[in-house]
Design a protein around this motif. Structure first.
Motif, PDB file in Angstrom:
ATOM      1  N   GLN A   6       0.834  -1.204   0.000  1.00  0.00           N
ATOM      2  CA  GLN A   6       0.000   0.000   0.000  1.00  0.00           C
ATOM      3  C   GLN A   6       0.872   1.259   0.000  1.00  0.00           C
ATOM      4  O   GLN A   6       0.578   2.236  -0.703  1.00  0.00           O
ATOM      5  N   ALA A   7       1.929   1.227   0.797  1.00  0.00           N
ATOM      6  CA  ALA A   7       2.837   2.374   0.884  1.00  0.00           C
ATOM      7  C   ALA A   7       3.482   2.657  -0.460  1.00  0.00           C
ATOM      8  O   ALA A   7       3.597   3.819  -0.879  1.00  0.00           O
ATOM      9  N   GLU A   8       3.899   1.612  -1.157  1.00  0.00           N
ATOM     10  CA  GLU A   8       4.548   1.785  -2.463  1.00  0.00           C
ATOM     11  C   GLU A   8       3.610   2.463  -3.459  1.00  0.00           C
ATOM     12  O   GLU A   8       4.022   3.321  -4.238  1.00  0.00           O
ATOM     13  N   GLN A   9       2.340   2.073  -3.430  1.00  0.00           N
ATOM     14  CA  GLN A   9       1.355   2.681  -4.331  1.00  0.00           C
ATOM     15  C   GLN A   9       1.147   4.160  -4.007  1.00  0.00           C
ATOM     16  O   GLN A   9       1.095   5.013  -4.901  1.00  0.00           O
ATOM     17  N   LEU A  10       1.037   4.490  -2.713  1.00  0.00           N
ATOM     18  CA  LEU A  10       0.837   5.881  -2.295  1.00  0.00           C
ATOM     19  C   LEU A  10       2.061   6.742  -2.592  1.00  0.00           C
ATOM     20  O   LEU A  10       1.937   7.921  -2.919  1.00  0.00           O
ATOM     21  N   ILE A  11       3.244   6.165  -2.486  1.00  0.00           N
ATOM     22  CA  ILE A  11       4.471   6.909  -2.786  1.00  0.00           C
ATOM     23  C   ILE A  11       4.493   7.294  -4.265  1.00  0.00           C
ATOM     24  O   ILE A  11       4.855   8.417  -4.625  1.00  0.00           O
ATOM     25  N   ALA A  30      11.998   0.917   3.866  1.00  0.00           N
ATOM     26  CA  ALA A  30      13.024   1.941   4.074  1.00  0.00           C
ATOM     27  C   ALA A  30      14.150   1.838   3.053  1.00  0.00           C
ATOM     28  O   ALA A  30      14.720   2.855   2.643  1.00  0.00           O
ATOM     29  N   LYS A  31      14.481   0.632   2.643  1.00  0.00           N
ATOM     30  CA  LYS A  31      15.535   0.460   1.635  1.00  0.00           C
ATOM     31  C   LYS A  31      15.147   1.158   0.334  1.00  0.00           C
ATOM     32  O   LYS A  31      15.982   1.782  -0.318  1.00  0.00           O
ATOM     33  N   GLN A  32      13.872   1.038  -0.037  1.00  0.00           N
ATOM     34  CA  GLN A  32      13.390   1.698  -1.249  1.00  0.00           C
ATOM     35  C   GLN A  32      13.381   3.213  -1.060  1.00  0.00           C
ATOM     36  O   GLN A  32      13.757   3.968  -1.954  1.00  0.00           O
ATOM     37  N   LEU A  33      12.928   3.675   0.120  1.00  0.00           N
ATOM     38  CA  LEU A  33      12.893   5.110   0.406  1.00  0.00           C
ATOM     39  C   LEU A  33      14.288   5.715   0.344  1.00  0.00           C
ATOM     40  O   LEU A  33      14.490   6.803  -0.207  1.00  0.00           O
ATOM     41  N   SER A  34      15.240   4.987   0.894  1.00  0.00           N
ATOM     42  CA  SER A  34      16.625   5.466   0.877  1.00  0.00           C
ATOM     43  C   SER A  34      17.145   5.570  -0.547  1.00  0.00           C
ATOM     44  O   SER A  34      17.805   6.547  -0.914  1.00  0.00           O
ATOM     45  N   ALA A  35      16.836   4.566  -1.378  1.00  0.00           N
ATOM     46  CA  ALA A  35      17.279   4.585  -2.777  1.00  0.00           C
ATOM     47  C   ALA A  35      16.631   5.728  -3.549  1.00  0.00           C
ATOM     48  O   ALA A  35      17.253   6.310  -4.449  1.00  0.00           O
ATOM     49  N   ASP A  36      15.371   6.079  -3.177  1.00  0.00           N
ATOM     50  CA  ASP A  36      14.648   7.156  -3.854  1.00  0.00           C
ATOM     51  C   ASP A  36      14.907   8.525  -3.227  1.00  0.00           C
ATOM     52  O   ASP A  36      14.299   9.522  -3.631  1.00  0.00           O
ATOM     53  N   GLU A  91      19.889   3.976   7.072  1.00  0.00           N
ATOM     54  CA  GLU A  91      20.206   5.388   7.339  1.00  0.00           C
ATOM     55  C   GLU A  91      18.952   6.257   7.471  1.00  0.00           C
ATOM     56  O   GLU A  91      18.734   7.199   6.703  1.00  0.00           O
ATOM     57  N   PRO A  92      18.111   5.964   8.482  1.00  0.00           N
ATOM     58  CA  PRO A  92      16.926   6.802   8.703  1.00  0.00           C
ATOM     59  C   PRO A  92      17.320   8.174   9.244  1.00  0.00           C
ATOM     60  O   PRO A  92      18.452   8.382   9.683  1.00  0.00           O
TER      61      PRO A  92
END
Length: 647
Positions: free
Chosen positions: A38-43, A67-73, A96-97
């Protein structure tokens, strides 16, 4: 304008509470996701500025996976968690949050955490941009300046070192139409010093004949793909890159990153960087090299065609370039002694962080010199002329810690006969060292966290809050991840302190530094005791190198002091080391054999430097070393020490 925030939380009540608090504070909530999918779709659809993500989500994927995806993006995020074990915390750290909130938390804690995360993300991006811009400028300056291989390659290595750590850099090049290439290998010998590794010195260090090394070069593949290799991936290169295999064996390299490129005069170049760390490089390092490709090509273009042809005239010879020290002054690291790779890595980190206000967490066993490192950070910072207050958290009674740190008003409690100014107030506009932070009681950890986040204190018994501007350095010999997992240290405080961790290596991981440290302590206690000790015997040095040093540098200092007091002549000929366990003696001895030549080489070079390169005569190196000049010259030849190596 307030940021758009996505909440990733599978507990409805907690997610709605977060939404309410953030909406009232003026933030825009882009949605609430209860799973990673769900988070991936909303992002993708809403493109949030920030994400609050619970670590433990229902389903196969956790908040750490997201978080790994968020960090990459490059989307900043803050973790939410009620508890965590050591394994989860270690996994969370790698992403790395920008913050960590432990449930339950106050509304003010949430808003302050978001403000800090926003500042850190913005500062991190700006800092990287400024740093890379300066690096590019430095490389173009090298291109425009007059200079030959000696100057250009060393100066390039020096400016890259701050941004791309390495223990050795290998520069290879060849005309596009040729099969033969030439090259230069530079080993880091000090903070801003580099030593050329030519065929002769490589032959001496490896114990392999010169012709055999030339044959390895003949069958060595040239790197034609930009890539990084760590651990086992690096070892897989050895069959087609026998020179890398040899370098790994002789110098202990475990990782490598390569950037090949073609210059305007049709030469193919390859920059190859090596580290002893197994996880030495990553995709971010490779991206940096890609972005620096044009200025690096410009530097190599600026080297004259005559020099390139001259270097190629002797097939496969690594042209000897003298050891060169950087012309600009080194940072003042105070009394930090040693040049081992493990220590140089620490010094690199100190230089990177000292000039900022970032919190630093010093980790390491007792006796590794954490206070000395803290001194160096403060003395290199813009706060060096301000107060540096040191607090040993383990030495303060629990009932007095709060008063010591934050102060108290007169009459605040029984015995408070006068107003006390606390350590934080005394350190205002300066630095505070919280030594042995792992010993701080849990109830005080909450108050410390709020001081660090809100940058204000309140004296015990006081009514007013006082704004403070303090740089925090914390130190501990404990495993804080384990302390967090076992409930003795707050997760959010750990993360707030762990912005820039620096691990200090134990002495057994930097044995090359033992002789220099031993002589430093010998000279100090020699002077203090009024004795005239001139040296340390070979047998004593060998015993030191074979010992495990559980007490680290502090133990070495105490034993040298004792040996000075007990010495009967002008030489330390005995040292009372604890017995080495039989089970570990073989392993320790093999470690000593592996490093003794490097150790002897460093010691001879240090003596030659003190004598300005003089070998013969009164007060010259041979006399200080108590060996004939002919023996010293023979040792220098064997160890690859050239006269031009000595500044």
């Amino acid at each position: 304008m307030k940021e758009k925030i996505l909440i990733v939380e599978d507990q409805f009540v907690e997610a709605d509470y977060l939404r309410l608090m953030l909406t009232q504070a003026g933030y825009i909530i882009t949605g609430i996701a209860r799973s990673v999918s769900q988070a991936e779709q909303l992002i993708k659809s809403e493109k949030p500025d920030f994400v609050l993500v619970d670590i433990f989500l229902k389903g196969k994927q956790t908040g750490i996976d997201l978080a790994k995806q968020l960090s990459a993006d490059n989307i900043p995020f803050v973790y939410l968690s009620a508890n965590s074990d050591e394994e989860v915390l270690n996994a969370a750290k790698t992403t790395e949050p920008y913050g960590f909130l432990v449930k339950p938390f106050r509304e003010k804690d949430l808003l302050v955490a978001l403000e800090i995360a926003h500042y850190r993300h913005k500062h991190n991006q700006e800092s990287k941009w400024r740093s890379e811009k300066q690096l590019t400028k430095d490389l173009y300056t090298i291109e425009k300046e007059e200079g030959n291989w000696n100057t250009k390659v060393i100066e390039t290595a020096k400016v890259l070192q701050k941004h791309l750590p390495f223990d050795c850099v290998d520069v290879k090049f060849k005309p596009l139409e040729s099969r033969h290439y030439s090259g230069f290998a530079f080993m880091r010998a000090g903070f801003s010093e580099y030593q050329t590794i030519d065929l002769n010195s490589l032959s001496n260090m490896s114990g392999r004949p010169m012709e055999e090394i030339k044959d390895l070069l003949e069958h060595n593949s040239i790197d034609n793909t930009a890539k990084w290799y760590n651990g086992d991936d690096f070892k897989k290169l050895f069959p087609v890159h026998p020179m890398k295999a040899l370098f790994a064996k002789v110098f202990g390299f475990s990782s490598n990153i390569v950037l090949p490129f073609i210059t305007s005069d049709s030469y193919m170049f390859s920059l190859s960087f090596f580290r002893r760390l197994e996880e030495g490089y990553n995709a971010e390092h490779l991206d940096l090299l890609f972005r620096l490709q044009q200025p690096l090509i410009a530097v190599m273009n600026s080297i004259s065609a005559n020099e390139k042809r001259s270097a190629l005239s002797i097939h496969h010879e690594l042209t000897s370039i003298p050891h060169r020290k950087a012309p600009d002054p080194n940072p003042d690291f105070g009394t930090i002694i040693g040049k081992s790779p493990a220590l140089l890595n620490v010094m690199d980190l100190i230089e990177q962080v000292a000039y900022s206000d970032t919190s630093v967490l010093l980790l390491g066993e007792s006796g590794t010199g954490k206070e000395k490192i803290a001194d160096a950070i403060h003395n290199l910072s813009p706060r060096k002329n301000k107060s540096f207050i040191k607090v040993n958290c383990a030495a303060l009674p629990p009932t007095l810690i709060e008063s010591e740190l934050f102060g108290h008003e007169k009459g605040a409690f029984t015995g408070a006969n006068d107003k006390r100014i606390g350590k934080f107030e005394k350190a205002d506009h300066g630095t505070i060292l919280l030594d042995e932070i792992g010993e701080m009681p849990l109830e005080l950890q909450v108050k410390l966290l709020r001081v660090l986040q809100e940058k204000e204190i309140e004296r015990i018994g006081g009514r007013d809050t006082l704004k403070i501007n303090v740089r925090i350095i914390a130190a501990t010999n404990k495993n804080l991840e384990k302390e967090v997992a076992e409930g003795r240290f707050r997760l959010d405080l750990y993360y707030r302190l762990n912005v820039f961790p620096v691990r200090l290596p134990p002495l057994r991981e930097r044995k090359e530094d033992i002789p220099a440290l031993a002589y430093h302590f010998m000279n100090y206690y020699n002077h203090k005791s009024g004795k005239k000790i001139s040296g340390i015997s070979d047998n004593v040095l060998k015993s030191m190198m074979a010992y495990h040093w559980p007490g680290n540098i502090r133990e070495l200092e105490h034993l040298v002091e004792r040996s000075i007091l007990l010495a009967r002549g002008s030489l330390i000929e005995e040292i009372q080391l604890p017995a080495i366990p039989k089970t570990s003696a073989a392993g320790i001895e093999s470690s000593y054999i592996k490093t003794i030549h490097e150790n002897e080489r460093d010691y001879i070079i240090s003596i030659l430097k003190k004598c300005n390169g003089r070998i013969w005569g009164a007060g010259a190196a041979a006399e200080i070393l108590n060996i004939p000049p002919s023996t010293l010259k023979s040792k220098m030849k064997k160890l690859g020490i050239k006269k031009e190596f000595i500044p």
